[in-house]
Design a protein around this motif. Sequence first.
Motif, PDB file in Angstrom:
ATOM      1  N   MET A   1       0.828  -1.200   0.000  1.00  0.00           N
ATOM      2  CA  MET A   1       0.000   0.000   0.000  1.00  0.00           C
ATOM      3  C   MET A   1       0.861   1.248   0.000  1.00  0.00           C
ATOM      4  O   MET A   1       1.895   1.293   0.642  1.00  0.00           O
TER       5      MET A   1
ATOM      6  N   LYS B   1      -7.897   5.436   5.239  1.00  0.00           N
ATOM      7  CA  LYS B   1      -7.671   4.657   4.029  1.00  0.00           C
ATOM      8  C   LYS B   1      -8.410   5.295   2.868  1.00  0.00           C
ATOM      9  O   LYS B   1      -9.595   5.598   2.968  1.00  0.00           O
ATOM     10  N   LYS B   2      -7.687   5.508   1.783  1.00  0.00           N
ATOM     11  CA  LYS B   2      -8.264   6.056   0.562  1.00  0.00           C
ATOM     12  C   LYS B   2      -7.938   5.111  -0.575  1.00  0.00           C
ATOM     13  O   LYS B   2      -6.927   5.241  -1.260  1.00  0.00           O
ATOM     14  N   GLY B   3      -8.818   4.111  -0.742  1.00  0.00           N
ATOM     15  CA  GLY B   3      -8.549   3.080  -1.726  1.00  0.00           C
ATOM     16  C   GLY B   3      -7.412   2.202  -1.253  1.00  0.00           C
ATOM     17  O   GLY B   3      -7.461   1.626  -0.163  1.00  0.00           O
ATOM     18  N   ASP B   4      -6.360   2.117  -2.079  1.00  0.00           N
ATOM     19  CA  ASP B   4      -5.187   1.337  -1.694  1.00  0.00           C
ATOM     20  C   ASP B   4      -4.150   2.164  -0.938  1.00  0.00           C
ATOM     21  O   ASP B   4      -3.119   1.637  -0.526  1.00  0.00           O
ATOM     22  N   ALA B   5      -4.424   3.442  -0.793  1.00  0.00           N
ATOM     23  CA  ALA B   5      -3.463   4.324  -0.139  1.00  0.00           C
ATOM     24  C   ALA B   5      -3.841   4.564   1.311  1.00  0.00           C
ATOM     25  O   ALA B   5      -5.009   4.476   1.693  1.00  0.00           O
TER      26      ALA B   5
END
Length: 675
Positions: free
Chosen positions: A1, A227-231
Amino acid sequence: MAVVPLRPGRAAGRLLPLLCGGVRSKGASLSPGVPGRLTQRRYKKDVLPSPEGPVPTVSITEIRQYLRAQGIPFHDGYSCLHTPSLFTDAREDQPPAATNPPYTLFIDKTTGSFLCTATLAEGTWQDFQANVELQHRGIPPASSEEDTRQAREDARCIWDRALPLWELLDEDETNNTKTMFGISLVTDATLKRFGVRYLRTAKSLVFPWFSPRDATLKGLKLMRVEKKGDAIAYVEETLPRFDSYHNLFGLPLIGRRDTELVLTGWELDALALHQATGVASLALPRGSTCLPPALLPYLEQFKRITLWLGEDLRSWEAAKLFARKLSLKRCSLVRPGDLQPRPLEALNQGLNLTKILRAALPASHKSIVSFRQLREEVFGELVNTEQVAGIKWARFPELNKLLKGHRRGELTIFTGPTGSGKTTFISEYALDLCMQGVCTLWGSFEINNVRLAKIMLTQFAAQRLEDQLELYDEWADRFEDLPLYFMTFHGQQNIKTVIDTMQHAVYMYDITHVVVDNLQFMMGHEHLSVDRIAVQDYIVGAFRKFATDNTCHITLVIHPRKEDDEKELQTASIFGSAKASQEADNVLILQDRKLMTGPGKRYLQVAKNRFDGDVGVFPLEFSKASLTFSSSGKSKVRLKKMKEEKALLAKKAPEGGLGAAKKAPEGDSGTSKKP
């Protein structure tokens, strides 16, 4: 990530409803305030200039002059001036002779803003001046902390509710929390040492800001993960507000004897660095965004600071900028790269953080200086213009008018036709300076030292000693007292051997002038299979570097190219490439051609003068008896005639010179007539 840390202030207000039971006191300090408002002022505000509007600039010269005028003692630091505090009173029962107030007030050299580390009072330069005036009028500074009292109450409320990670009842919660923040390898001992806690209600790590004066809690930084998607993004918020949060995380752990420091851009990086290396580590409150001037006084004690702010280009550029603020000479930088990520990532990858720190690049280079370092030298040159111009020649006054003098650290290239008397002239040229105390080293590769010494002794005595041998011992004794030394080389020599000998002579005998006659004798047989032009460029570069590094003048003799004997030599006539004339500070050419008027004579041409740009020529008269040259008293007239004749020829050329006259048809004189 991917991990994207967000700096403080980007999510302002998101965490506060979750803190202190969701209720905040009225007038909490996180609400927007007046931009630029000072914190912890310990003086009456109604007598100070308004903080609104642009703050007037002040120079370091004005600051020094004001302090001297007010009788305030000070001394220079790396980025601040140190003075006794205006906000602490000396003990009344202490005798005046024993009074020695500590230098606890720091004035930024660039902005003039100040900070008192004893009372934490801070303000602008105008605030400082106002307090000085108050003291002169006998008005003591008032103590008021209303601006920060509410923020401290909120910070204390949060701090009391937060718990150390290792005291959580559920071990799985502790491990999950560490994993969430990427600090699984950070030990409980490290977290305890830095006082890091965890606030369950906000799922945030809590980093304290303790006063370095009395260890009281002044503020907090809270960090949570989104968490923002995979980031993964780290969201931070400060208490008090962002522009008033001047914490250096880890500062209470610094001892007075610590002289080395690693400055990071993230609290978690400071934890990882200290755990892996044991070095003193601090975290900037705003990461690579800025380095508040109010923090500079706390960094004055360190003789070496390494900046390791992050792994991106922005962090690298910020590190270079911060190093200038902290003083380049004491700073080193860790360049971001695959093998040099941010400290926490390096710890998680199992990299050797100590090795990375040792490979840090110096922020300054020995060949790079700032104007602040040159300031006094520049002033000295303005005051002593004649001394700066160098030592004057006694035998060549016309040369003084062009070159102004002989200066250290320069490279002079000297050339002339074969058989014109280059060695004889340069011998007297150097002897003139040596007689005035210039320590001289001669490297004669073309003629042996006995013959060279004979020429110089004859020039020194200004007469033929062969005809008066009874005077030899007298002149030899006087000549022996000159600071003159000779290299024992003759014929072809290796450049490295020559440079090493020169280096030894500079150290042992304080040589300030080296004469090398000539360059071609250092291009020996070992270079036959190599490009001779490239070899010459290398040799010239080596002499240039030596002159600069050792502040020593080098006069280098170079033979000219094979050219038409009827042509005058030019700068381009120097053998080899253009590097020799480019590297040189001065180019001297001994011309052995007829002047445009008068009988055939030798004359010296100054073809390049980097000091002030003056160039020109003057005739030389040679005395065979004394082997000396002397400038003619008629040189000014002849020089003027040369200029006039050159101007006349240039004027006639467009009207049809000799070439045009030859091509003119019969019956035509080659000149045009007006109708």
